[in-house]
Design a protein around this motif. Structure first.
Motif, PDB file in Angstrom:
ATOM      1  N   TYR A  54      26.245  32.860 109.105  1.00 34.82           N
ATOM      2  CA  TYR A  54      26.208  33.761 107.941  1.00 34.82           C
ATOM      3  C   TYR A  54      27.189  33.244 106.893  1.00 34.82           C
ATOM      4  O   TYR A  54      28.400  33.166 107.143  1.00 34.82           O
ATOM      5  CB  TYR A  54      26.582  35.181 108.375  1.00 34.82           C
ATOM      6  N   PHE A  55      26.674  32.882 105.710  1.00 35.87           N
ATOM      7  CA  PHE A  55      27.533  32.484 104.587  1.00 35.87           C
ATOM      8  C   PHE A  55      27.810  33.725 103.753  1.00 35.87           C
ATOM      9  O   PHE A  55      26.893  34.275 103.116  1.00 35.87           O
ATOM     10  CB  PHE A  55      26.830  31.450 103.710  1.00 35.87           C
ATOM     11  N   GLY A  56      29.077  34.188 103.768  1.00 38.49           N
ATOM     12  CA  GLY A  56      29.442  35.376 103.005  1.00 38.49           C
ATOM     13  C   GLY A  56      30.503  35.039 101.970  1.00 38.49           C
ATOM     14  O   GLY A  56      31.086  33.953 101.971  1.00 38.49           O
ATOM     15  N   GLY A  57      30.767  35.991 101.078  1.00 43.88           N
ATOM     16  CA  GLY A  57      31.745  35.657 100.050  1.00 43.88           C
ATOM     17  C   GLY A  57      32.366  36.880  99.415  1.00 43.88           C
ATOM     18  O   GLY A  57      32.395  37.945 100.011  1.00 43.88           O
ATOM     19  N   GLY A  58      32.784  36.645  98.165  1.00 43.48           N
ATOM     20  CA  GLY A  58      32.504  35.573  97.216  1.00 43.48           C
ATOM     21  C   GLY A  58      31.007  35.394  96.944  1.00 43.48           C
ATOM     22  O   GLY A  58      30.193  36.261  97.205  1.00 43.48           O
ATOM     23  N   THR A  59      30.691  34.243  96.404  1.00 44.49           N
ATOM     24  CA  THR A  59      29.312  33.913  96.064  1.00 44.49           C
ATOM     25  C   THR A  59      28.954  32.574  96.697  1.00 44.49           C
ATOM     26  O   THR A  59      29.101  31.511  96.065  1.00 44.49           O
ATOM     27  CB  THR A  59      29.122  33.863  94.529  1.00 44.49           C
ATOM     28  N   PRO A  60      28.488  32.573  97.939  1.00 44.63           N
ATOM     29  CA  PRO A  60      28.175  31.310  98.617  1.00 44.63           C
ATOM     30  C   PRO A  60      27.115  30.495  97.895  1.00 44.63           C
ATOM     31  O   PRO A  60      27.109  29.259  97.988  1.00 44.63           O
ATOM     32  CB  PRO A  60      27.652  31.763  99.990  1.00 44.63           C
ATOM     33  N   SER A  61      26.230  31.173  97.126  1.00 52.11           N
ATOM     34  CA  SER A  61      25.164  30.416  96.456  1.00 52.11           C
ATOM     35  C   SER A  61      25.690  29.602  95.281  1.00 52.11           C
ATOM     36  O   SER A  61      24.925  28.888  94.633  1.00 52.11           O
ATOM     37  CB  SER A  61      24.054  31.368  95.997  1.00 52.11           C
ATOM     38  N   LEU A  62      27.010  29.674  94.996  1.00 50.73           N
ATOM     39  CA  LEU A  62      27.592  28.761  94.004  1.00 50.73           C
ATOM     40  C   LEU A  62      27.769  27.363  94.592  1.00 50.73           C
ATOM     41  O   LEU A  62      27.971  26.392  93.868  1.00 50.73           O
ATOM     42  CB  LEU A  62      28.963  29.277  93.529  1.00 50.73           C
ATOM     43  N   LEU A  63      27.710  27.244  95.925  1.00 51.56           N
ATOM     44  CA  LEU A  63      27.765  25.914  96.529  1.00 51.56           C
ATOM     45  C   LEU A  63      26.437  25.195  96.263  1.00 51.56           C
ATOM     46  O   LEU A  63      25.399  25.832  96.082  1.00 51.56           O
ATOM     47  CB  LEU A  63      27.987  26.027  98.046  1.00 51.56           C
ATOM     48  N   GLU A  64      26.498  23.874  96.249  1.00 52.96           N
ATOM     49  CA  GLU A  64      25.273  23.094  96.077  1.00 52.96           C
ATOM     50  C   GLU A  64      24.514  23.064  97.402  1.00 52.96           C
ATOM     51  O   GLU A  64      25.136  23.120  98.475  1.00 52.96           O
ATOM     52  CB  GLU A  64      25.619  21.661  95.644  1.00 52.96           C
ATOM     53  N   PRO A  65      23.179  22.932  97.351  1.00 53.35           N
ATOM     54  CA  PRO A  65      22.420  22.837  98.603  1.00 53.35           C
ATOM     55  C   PRO A  65      22.953  21.742  99.529  1.00 53.35           C
ATOM     56  O   PRO A  65      23.004  21.929 100.752  1.00 53.35           O
ATOM     57  CB  PRO A  65      20.996  22.529  98.129  1.00 53.35           C
ATOM     58  N   GLY A  66      23.404  20.628  98.942  1.00 59.91           N
ATOM     59  CA  GLY A  66      23.935  19.535  99.772  1.00 59.91           C
ATOM     60  C   GLY A  66      25.191  19.972 100.524  1.00 59.91           C
ATOM     61  O   GLY A  66      25.425  19.558 101.672  1.00 59.91           O
ATOM     62  N   GLU A  67      26.013  20.819  99.894  1.00 62.02           N
ATOM     63  CA  GLU A  67      27.234  21.306 100.561  1.00 62.02           C
ATOM     64  C   GLU A  67      26.883  22.287 101.685  1.00 62.02           C
ATOM     65  O   GLU A  67      27.494  22.266 102.754  1.00 62.02           O
ATOM     66  CB  GLU A  67      28.146  21.970  99.521  1.00 62.02           C
ATOM     67  N   ILE A  68      25.891  23.136 101.423  1.00 62.50           N
ATOM     68  CA  ILE A  68      25.450  24.056 102.479  1.00 62.50           C
ATOM     69  C   ILE A  68      24.902  23.240 103.653  1.00 62.50           C
ATOM     70  O   ILE A  68      25.162  23.549 104.824  1.00 62.50           O
ATOM     71  CB  ILE A  68      24.362  25.024 101.922  1.00 62.50           C
ATOM     72  N   SER A  69      24.184  22.174 103.333  1.00 66.51           N
ATOM     73  CA  SER A  69      23.616  21.318 104.381  1.00 66.51           C
ATOM     74  C   SER A  69      24.720  20.675 105.229  1.00 66.51           C
ATOM     75  O   SER A  69      24.637  20.635 106.464  1.00 66.51           O
ATOM     76  CB  SER A  69      22.758  20.229 103.717  1.00 66.51           C
ATOM     77  N   VAL A  70      25.774  20.218 104.576  1.00 63.96           N
ATOM     78  CA  VAL A  70      26.898  19.615 105.298  1.00 63.96           C
ATOM     79  C   VAL A  70      27.533  20.635 106.249  1.00 63.96           C
ATOM     80  O   VAL A  70      27.853  20.328 107.408  1.00 63.96           O
ATOM     81  CB  VAL A  70      27.950  19.089 104.291  1.00 63.96           C
ATOM     82  N   LEU A  71      27.694  21.878 105.764  1.00 72.69           N
ATOM     83  CA  LEU A  71      28.357  22.906 106.583  1.00 72.69           C
ATOM     84  C   LEU A  71      27.472  23.334 107.760  1.00 72.69           C
ATOM     85  O   LEU A  71      27.955  23.507 108.879  1.00 72.69           O
ATOM     86  CB  LEU A  71      28.744  24.101 105.711  1.00 72.69           C
ATOM     87  N   ILE A  72      26.174  23.488 107.505  1.00 70.54           N
ATOM     88  CA  ILE A  72      25.278  23.837 108.617  1.00 70.54           C
ATOM     89  C   ILE A  72      25.252  22.666 109.610  1.00 70.54           C
ATOM     90  O   ILE A  72      25.271  22.863 110.835  1.00 70.54           O
ATOM     91  CB  ILE A  72      23.856  24.167 108.105  1.00 70.54           C
ATOM     92  N   GLY A  73      25.251  21.448 109.074  1.00 71.51           N
ATOM     93  CA  GLY A  73      25.268  20.261 109.952  1.00 71.51           C
ATOM     94  C   GLY A  73      26.511  20.252 110.827  1.00 71.51           C
ATOM     95  O   GLY A  73      26.459  19.908 112.024  1.00 71.51           O
ATOM     96  N   ALA A  74      27.660  20.645 110.246  1.00 70.78           N
ATOM     97  CA  ALA A  74      28.903  20.693 111.035  1.00 70.78           C
ATOM     98  C   ALA A  74      28.756  21.715 112.160  1.00 70.78           C
ATOM     99  O   ALA A  74      29.144  21.448 113.307  1.00 70.78           O
ATOM    100  CB  ALA A  74      30.078  21.055 110.123  1.00 70.78           C
ATOM    101  N   CYS A  75      28.193  22.865 111.839  1.00 68.75           N
ATOM    102  CA  CYS A  75      27.983  23.896 112.882  1.00 68.75           C
ATOM    103  C   CYS A  75      27.083  23.343 113.981  1.00 68.75           C
ATOM    104  O   CYS A  75      27.369  23.492 115.182  1.00 68.75           O
ATOM    105  CB  CYS A  75      27.342  25.150 112.288  1.00 68.75           C
ATOM    106  N   ARG A  76      25.999  22.695 113.567  1.00 69.06           N
ATOM    107  CA  ARG A  76      25.043  22.194 114.565  1.00 69.06           C
ATOM    108  C   ARG A  76      25.634  21.070 115.408  1.00 69.06           C
ATOM    109  O   ARG A  76      25.244  20.882 116.560  1.00 69.06           O
ATOM    110  CB  ARG A  76      23.767  21.692 113.868  1.00 69.06           C
ATOM    111  N   SER A  77      26.579  20.330 114.842  1.00 60.50           N
ATOM    112  CA  SER A  77      27.113  19.176 115.587  1.00 60.50           C
ATOM    113  C   SER A  77      28.100  19.596 116.674  1.00 60.50           C
ATOM    114  O   SER A  77      28.280  18.856 117.637  1.00 60.50           O
ATOM    115  CB  SER A  77      27.752  18.166 114.632  1.00 60.50           C
ATOM    116  N   VAL A  78      28.725  20.762 116.542  1.00 63.28           N
ATOM    117  CA  VAL A  78      29.723  21.143 117.564  1.00 63.28           C
ATOM    118  C   VAL A  78      29.405  22.451 118.292  1.00 63.28           C
ATOM    119  O   VAL A  78      30.092  22.807 119.246  1.00 63.28           O
ATOM    120  CB  VAL A  78      31.153  21.219 116.969  1.00 63.28           C
TER     121      VAL A  78
END
Ligand code: SF4
Length: 372
Positions: A54-78
């Motif tokens: 869950y991306f909460g905030g603040g306004t998480p949609s101010l992040l770029e899709p590529g940044e969201i992808s990196v963060l989801i990728g980090a979650c998936r990797s560990v």
């Protein structure tokens, strides 16, 4: 299963009622923050199964899709993130466009939660929101075009100067847009909220308490008739679209929060990170822990909290199950305090289960006093 919460503390402007942990958008700080958040996730994961992010905030949609992808990728990797995990992004309608939302979807987001708050521009202006009602409607249409079939809208009730009819018009407008899920919150004004001053200056007042009760009950009737089942004091959805992540908060579940000010609860231990964005980034950059405080909950606190949060659900709580979990006789402990509410019809009791009636939800705070 474990849920992951990622806090994104940036907003393009600050709403005059908001008391969340947030600040104005700052591009370079945001870039450093995303790196820090990624580091915190990579350090914490131990391969546990996870079924919500869950991306909460603040306004998480101010992040770029590529940044969201990196963060989801980090979650998936560990973590062992299930293939059907619910991945929610809180989204300001102002930040939405088809390409941007499609980018979030491509990154792995499958649920959008739009902070709409009102479908009347005059009310949005009073709240200092940057979007218009037309933009909110367009954002939902853009979400559909981008392939989202799980969309939630937030509405705020009991706004300054809002009548029962104004509120019900908002609920009808929401129903016309057909989101899968709706959250409806009472406006709560913290002591120094700038909106308080603006209300005093402009002579805006809040409708009387009995009108607030009518807003709640009549709004829910409209949602009932439109096929939205209420499942929590402030939440309703079409079948099978309850927020899987938020259910963890109401069912004595476990979650791990990442980012500044994020809270976590696991194995009876509760902790939270430092709330300052820059201090959070500095600590992660120095390879230090971002944790501000950590403590083991007592068994009594665990029981109180399981009751307190579980009674928010329309299905209520199974007191025997909670009793078994924490080796305590729940009714013996709280029965004297709860019985008057059962007698008044505020609480219903059948077998081991107790739950708040819909009218009882209006006085939920009084019932919850039994546990605190
Ligand atoms: S967009 Fe949300 S988090 Fe940001 S200031 Fe407004 S209410 Fe607060």
């Amino acid at each position: 299963m474990l849920g992951l919460y990622l806090h994104i503390p940036f907003c393009s402007s600050i709403c005059n009622y908001c008391n969340f942990n947030r600040g104005l958008f700052d591009g370079p700080l945001k870039a450093r923050y995303v790196t820090a958040l990624q580091d915190e996730i990579l350090r914490a994961g131990r391969g546990e199964p996870v079924d919500t992010i869950y991306f909460g905030g603040g306004t998480p949609s101010l992040l770029e899709p590529g940044e969201i992808s990196v963060l989801i990728g980090a979650c998936r990797s560990v973590f062992d993130v299930t293939p059907d995990a619910e991945v929610t992004l809180e989204t300001n309608p102002e930040t939405a466009s088809v390409p941007r939302l499609a980018g979030f979807r491509e990154a792995g987001v499958n649920r959008l939660s739009f902070g709409v708050q009102s479908f009347q521009d005059s009310e949005l202006a009073k709240l200092g929101r940057v979007h218009s009602s037309a933009r909110a409607r367009a954002a939902v249409a853009e979400a559909r075009s981008a392939g989202f079939d799980n969309v939630s809208l937030d509405l705020m009730m009991w706004l300054p100067g809002q009548s029962v009819d104004d509120w019900l018009a908002n609920v009808r407008a929401l129903v016309d847009v057909r989101p899968e899920h709706v959250s409806f919150y009472l406006l709560e004004l913290y002591p120094n909220a700038p909106l308080r001053e603006e209300m005093a200056r402009a002579g805006w007042s809040l409708a009387p308490d009995e009108d607030a009760a009518a807003m709640y009950l009549e709004g829910l009737s409209i949602l009932d008739a439109a096929g939205y089942g209420q499942y929590e004091i402030s939440n309703a959805c079409v079948p099978n679209r309850a927020s899987r992540h938020n259910m963890k908060y109401w069912t004595d579940g476990e979650w791990h929060g990442f980012g500044c000010g994020a809270h976590s609860t696991r194995h009876g231990v509760r902790w939270h990170n430092v709330s300052s964005t820059s201090e959070y980034v500095d600590r992660l950059t120095a390879r230090a822990s971002p944790m501000a405080e950590r403590r083991r909950m007592t068994a009594a606190e665990c029981v109180e909290e399981a009751m307190f949060t579980g009674l928010r659900l329309t299905r209520g709580v199974d007191v025997e199950a909670i009793g078994r979990r924490y080796a305590v006789d729940v009714w013996q402990r709280f029965g004297a305090g709860l019985t008057p509410f059962v007698e008044q019809g505020v609480l219903r009791r059948e077998g081991p289960r107790i739950w708040l009636s819909r009218e009882g939800m209006l006085v939920a705070n009084e019932v919850m006093q039994v546990f605190v």
